[in-house]
Write a protein that holds these residues in place. Structure first.
Motif, PDB file in Angstrom:
ATOM      1  N   GLU A   1       0.824  -1.206   0.000  1.00  0.00           N
ATOM      2  CA  GLU A   1       0.000   0.000   0.000  1.00  0.00           C
ATOM      3  C   GLU A   1       0.859   1.258   0.000  1.00  0.00           C
ATOM      4  OE1 GLU A   1      -3.467   0.308   2.421  1.00  0.00           O
ATOM      5  OE2 GLU A   1      -3.581  -1.851   2.714  1.00  0.00           O
ATOM      6  N   VAL A   2       1.941   1.257   0.786  1.00  0.00           N
ATOM      7  CA  VAL A   2       2.831   2.420   0.812  1.00  0.00           C
ATOM      8  C   VAL A   2       3.522   2.577  -0.537  1.00  0.00           C
ATOM      9  CG1 VAL A   2       4.862   3.456   1.887  1.00  0.00           C
ATOM     10  CG2 VAL A   2       3.171   2.284   3.303  1.00  0.00           C
ATOM     11  N   THR A   3       3.917   1.460  -1.142  1.00  0.00           N
ATOM     12  CA  THR A   3       4.529   1.509  -2.480  1.00  0.00           C
ATOM     13  C   THR A   3       3.575   2.145  -3.478  1.00  0.00           C
ATOM     14  OG1 THR A   3       5.887  -0.458  -2.065  1.00  0.00           O
ATOM     15  CG2 THR A   3       5.490   0.132  -4.366  1.00  0.00           C
ATOM     16  N   SER A   4       2.322   1.715  -3.445  1.00  0.00           N
ATOM     17  CA  SER A   4       1.318   2.256  -4.366  1.00  0.00           C
ATOM     18  C   SER A   4       1.132   3.756  -4.149  1.00  0.00           C
ATOM     19  CB  SER A   4      -0.010   1.524  -4.171  1.00  0.00           C
ATOM     20  OG  SER A   4      -0.998   2.059  -5.024  1.00  0.00           O
ATOM     21  N   GLN A   5       1.111   4.194  -2.865  1.00  0.00           N
ATOM     22  CA  GLN A   5       0.944   5.615  -2.569  1.00  0.00           C
ATOM     23  C   GLN A   5       2.123   6.435  -3.085  1.00  0.00           C
ATOM     24  OE1 GLN A   5      -1.471   7.338  -1.585  1.00  0.00           O
ATOM     25  NE2 GLN A   5      -0.525   9.290  -1.179  1.00  0.00           N
ATOM     26  N   ILE A   6       3.340   5.912  -2.900  1.00  0.00           N
ATOM     27  CA  ILE A   6       4.539   6.603  -3.391  1.00  0.00           C
ATOM     28  C   ILE A   6       4.478   6.748  -4.909  1.00  0.00           C
ATOM     29  CG2 ILE A   6       7.034   6.384  -3.715  1.00  0.00           C
ATOM     30  CD1 ILE A   6       7.163   5.128  -0.934  1.00  0.00           C
ATOM     31  N   LEU A   7       4.082   5.679  -5.586  1.00  0.00           N
ATOM     32  CA  LEU A   7       4.010   5.731  -7.048  1.00  0.00           C
ATOM     33  C   LEU A   7       2.926   6.696  -7.514  1.00  0.00           C
ATOM     34  CD1 LEU A   7       4.505   1.974  -7.983  1.00  0.00           C
ATOM     35  CD2 LEU A   7       6.182   3.808  -7.913  1.00  0.00           C
ATOM     36  N   ASP A   8       1.796   6.746  -6.782  1.00  0.00           N
ATOM     37  CA  ASP A   8       0.756   7.732  -7.116  1.00  0.00           C
ATOM     38  C   ASP A   8       1.308   9.146  -7.019  1.00  0.00           C
ATOM     39  OD1 ASP A   8      -1.081   5.747  -7.519  1.00  0.00           O
ATOM     40  OD2 ASP A   8      -2.033   5.936  -5.548  1.00  0.00           O
ATOM     41  N   ASP A   9       2.062   9.421  -5.931  1.00  0.00           N
ATOM     42  CA  ASP A   9       2.643  10.755  -5.738  1.00  0.00           C
ATOM     43  C   ASP A   9       3.629  11.098  -6.849  1.00  0.00           C
ATOM     44  OD1 ASP A   9       1.160  10.890  -3.437  1.00  0.00           O
ATOM     45  OD2 ASP A   9       2.828  10.498  -2.075  1.00  0.00           O
ATOM     46  N   VAL A  10       4.472  10.106  -7.217  1.00  0.00           N
ATOM     47  CA  VAL A  10       5.480  10.340  -8.260  1.00  0.00           C
ATOM     48  C   VAL A  10       4.803  10.659  -9.592  1.00  0.00           C
ATOM     49  CG1 VAL A  10       7.263   9.218  -9.654  1.00  0.00           C
ATOM     50  CG2 VAL A  10       7.272   8.950  -7.178  1.00  0.00           C
ATOM     51  N   MET A  11       3.754   9.905  -9.924  1.00  0.00           N
ATOM     52  CA  MET A  11       3.053  10.135 -11.190  1.00  0.00           C
ATOM     53  C   MET A  11       2.437  11.533 -11.243  1.00  0.00           C
ATOM     54  SD  MET A  11       3.501   7.583 -13.109  1.00  0.00           S
ATOM     55  CE  MET A  11       4.069   5.885 -12.989  1.00  0.00           C
ATOM     56  N   LEU A  12       1.832  11.957 -10.131  1.00  0.00           N
ATOM     57  CA  LEU A  12       1.236  13.293 -10.100  1.00  0.00           C
ATOM     58  C   LEU A  12       2.289  14.388 -10.203  1.00  0.00           C
ATOM     59  CD1 LEU A  12      -1.528  12.810  -7.370  1.00  0.00           C
ATOM     60  CD2 LEU A  12      -1.858  13.176  -9.817  1.00  0.00           C
TER      61      LEU A  12
ATOM     62  N   ASP B   1      -0.001   3.582 -21.723  1.00  0.00           N
ATOM     63  CA  ASP B   1       0.893   2.465 -21.453  1.00  0.00           C
ATOM     64  C   ASP B   1       2.179   2.897 -20.762  1.00  0.00           C
ATOM     65  OD1 ASP B   1      -0.939   0.827 -22.651  1.00  0.00           O
ATOM     66  OD2 ASP B   1       0.052   0.838 -24.608  1.00  0.00           O
ATOM     67  N   LYS B   2       2.574   4.157 -20.966  1.00  0.00           N
ATOM     68  CA  LYS B   2       3.801   4.645 -20.337  1.00  0.00           C
ATOM     69  C   LYS B   2       3.685   4.600 -18.824  1.00  0.00           C
ATOM     70  CE  LYS B   2       5.268   7.804 -24.042  1.00  0.00           C
ATOM     71  NZ  LYS B   2       5.566   9.203 -24.389  1.00  0.00           N
ATOM     72  N   ALA B   3       2.514   4.980 -18.302  1.00  0.00           N
ATOM     73  CA  ALA B   3       2.303   4.999 -16.857  1.00  0.00           C
ATOM     74  C   ALA B   3       2.435   3.601 -16.272  1.00  0.00           C
ATOM     75  CB  ALA B   3       0.933   5.594 -16.527  1.00  0.00           C
ATOM     76  N   ALA B   4       1.807   2.617 -16.923  1.00  0.00           N
ATOM     77  CA  ALA B   4       1.854   1.243 -16.426  1.00  0.00           C
ATOM     78  C   ALA B   4       3.275   0.693 -16.452  1.00  0.00           C
ATOM     79  CB  ALA B   4       0.926   0.358 -17.244  1.00  0.00           C
ATOM     80  N   ALA B   5       4.001   0.993 -17.546  1.00  0.00           N
ATOM     81  CA  ALA B   5       5.372   0.506 -17.668  1.00  0.00           C
ATOM     82  C   ALA B   5       6.277   1.140 -16.619  1.00  0.00           C
ATOM     83  CB  ALA B   5       5.898   0.806 -19.070  1.00  0.00           C
ATOM     84  N   LEU B   6       6.103   2.447 -16.402  1.00  0.00           N
ATOM     85  CA  LEU B   6       6.923   3.154 -15.426  1.00  0.00           C
ATOM     86  C   LEU B   6       6.630   2.664 -14.011  1.00  0.00           C
ATOM     87  CD1 LEU B   6       8.994   5.333 -14.835  1.00  0.00           C
ATOM     88  CD2 LEU B   6       7.165   7.034 -14.825  1.00  0.00           C
ATOM     89  N   ARG B   7       5.349   2.476 -13.702  1.00  0.00           N
ATOM     90  CA  ARG B   7       4.980   1.977 -12.374  1.00  0.00           C
ATOM     91  C   ARG B   7       5.583   0.585 -12.129  1.00  0.00           C
ATOM     92  NH1 ARG B   7       0.573   4.649  -9.665  1.00  0.00           N
ATOM     93  NH2 ARG B   7       0.431   2.823  -8.313  1.00  0.00           N
ATOM     94  N   GLY B   8       5.543  -0.247 -13.162  1.00  0.00           N
ATOM     95  CA  GLY B   8       6.087  -1.588 -13.011  1.00  0.00           C
ATOM     96  C   GLY B   8       7.576  -1.577 -12.710  1.00  0.00           C
ATOM     97  N   LYS B   9       8.318  -0.694 -13.399  1.00  0.00           N
ATOM     98  CA  LYS B   9       9.763  -0.611 -13.188  1.00  0.00           C
ATOM     99  C   LYS B   9      10.096  -0.044 -11.806  1.00  0.00           C
ATOM    100  CE  LYS B   9      10.969  -0.093 -18.079  1.00  0.00           C
ATOM    101  NZ  LYS B   9      11.562   0.787 -19.106  1.00  0.00           N
ATOM    102  N   LEU B  10       9.328   0.975 -11.383  1.00  0.00           N
ATOM    103  CA  LEU B  10       9.595   1.608 -10.085  1.00  0.00           C
ATOM    104  C   LEU B  10       9.141   0.741  -8.926  1.00  0.00           C
ATOM    105  CD1 LEU B  10       8.537   5.308 -10.825  1.00  0.00           C
ATOM    106  CD2 LEU B  10      10.860   4.453 -10.486  1.00  0.00           C
ATOM    107  N   ALA B  11       8.054   0.007  -9.098  1.00  0.00           N
ATOM    108  CA  ALA B  11       7.438  -0.727  -7.989  1.00  0.00           C
ATOM    109  C   ALA B  11       8.403  -1.721  -7.356  1.00  0.00           C
ATOM    110  CB  ALA B  11       6.171  -1.433  -8.468  1.00  0.00           C
TER     111      ALA B  11
END
Length: 237
Positions: free
Chosen positions: A170-181, A193-203
Motif C-alpha cells: 500500500e505504501v509503495t502504491s501511494q509513493i508511485l501515485d505521488d510520483v506520477m502526479l 501504457d507509459k504509466a503502467a510501464a513506469l509503475r512496473g519498473k519503479l514498484a
C-alpha cells in the motif's frame, strides 16, 4: 542443472512462484546459491537451494512478504533478480507474463540445513488468508451517553479506514501515485501504457527498499521524524 521432481504437476504459476521466491531469498541472503532441486505437487512446490553460511531460518516471513510484494507490483518477470544457473532454469519452462498473474504465495516451511549446506523452502500457491479481524484497528466500546449525545453521534459520518502504513504494497502504491502526479505537474507525458510501464519498473525497486527498511529499522534502533509541513496530498486520513 536443477533436478525437477513430479514435473507433471508443474505449471506456469508454480514455476513462476518458484523463481519469485528465489529472487526474494537472494535479496535477503545474497550468498544463497542456485536452486539445486524443485519437487512440485498439486498445491505448490519444495525448493532446495545451495547455501553456505549462518543459520537464516528466521527469514521465513520476510521471504514470503518480499515475494508477495513483488507479486502485488504486477511487474514483468524479467525484473526478477536471478543469476547463474537460475536464469537458465527459469527460462527452461513457461512462466506467467507479469507477477500479478502468479496470484500470491504462502511459505509453509523454511529451514536451513548447515550439514547439507542447503536452504529448503516449501510453498503453496496463493497468499495466506488473514484471520477474521486481523490487521483491523479495534476501537474501545463507547460509554453510555445521554440520548441527545447519542443522536448527535449517530449523525456523524462514518470514518474512512485508516491508511495501512505498515503495509509495504500500500505504501509503495501511494509513493508511485505521488510520483506520477509530480511528473504530470512538471509536464512529463506519463499517460496510457507509459504509466503502467513506469509503475512496473519503479514498484519492484521501491517495494524492495521499503521491505528491507521495515525489516531492519527496529533492529538497528532507527528513529525518524517528518521535517516540515505535510499536506493531505501525502498523508491520507
Amino acid at each position: 542443472p536443477v533436478q525437477v521432481g513430479n514435473e507433471a504437476a508443474r505449471d506456469a504459476q508454480k514455476h513462476s512462484l518458484t523463481y519469485i521466491i528465489k529472487s526474494a531469498l537472494g535479496e535477503l541472503v545474497p550468498t544463497a546459491g542456485d536452486i539445486s532441486g524443485v519437487h512440485y505437487d498439486k498445491r505448490g512446490a519444495k525448493i532446495t537451494v545451495q547455501y553456505q553460511g549462518a543459520d537464516c531460518s528466521d527469514l521465513k516471513d520476510k521471504v514470503e512478504e518480499l515475494a508477495n510484494t513483488f507479486i502485488a507490483s504486477n511487474a514483468p518477470l524479467s525484473q526478477l533478480k536471478l543469476k547463474g544457473e537460475d536464469i537458465e532454469s527459469f527460462n527452461s519452462s513457461a512462466s506467467v507474463a507479469a507477477s500479478g498473474e502468479a496470484g500470491g504465495v504462502t511459505v509453509k516451511k523454511f529451514s536451513c540445513n548447515a550439514g547439507k549446506e542447503q536452504i529448503i523452502i516449501e510453498f503453496n500457491a496463493g497468499a495466506a488468508k488473514k484471520k477474521e479481524g486481523e490487521g483491523e484497528v479495534k476501537e474501545a466500546p463507547a460509554k453510555a451517553s445521554k440520548p441527545q449525545k447519542a443522536a448527535a453521534a449517530a449523525a456523524q459520518p462514518a470514518r474512512a479506514k485508516k491508511f495501512e502504513y505498515d503495509s509495504v504494497p500500500e505504501v509503495t502504491s501511494q509513493i508511485l501515485d505521488d510520483v506520477m502526479l509530480l511528473l504530470q505537474g512538471e509536464g512529463v507525458d506519463v499517460g496510457g501504457d507509459k504509466a503502467a510501464a513506469l509503475r512496473g519498473k519503479l514498484a519492484a525497486s521501491v517495494s524492495t527498499r521499503l521491505t528491507l527498511l521495515k525489516n531492519t529499522a527496529y533492529t538497528h534502533g532507527y528513529t525518524a521524524k517528518i521535517e516540515g509541513a505535510v499536506s493531505n496530498f501525502v498523508v491520507k486520513r
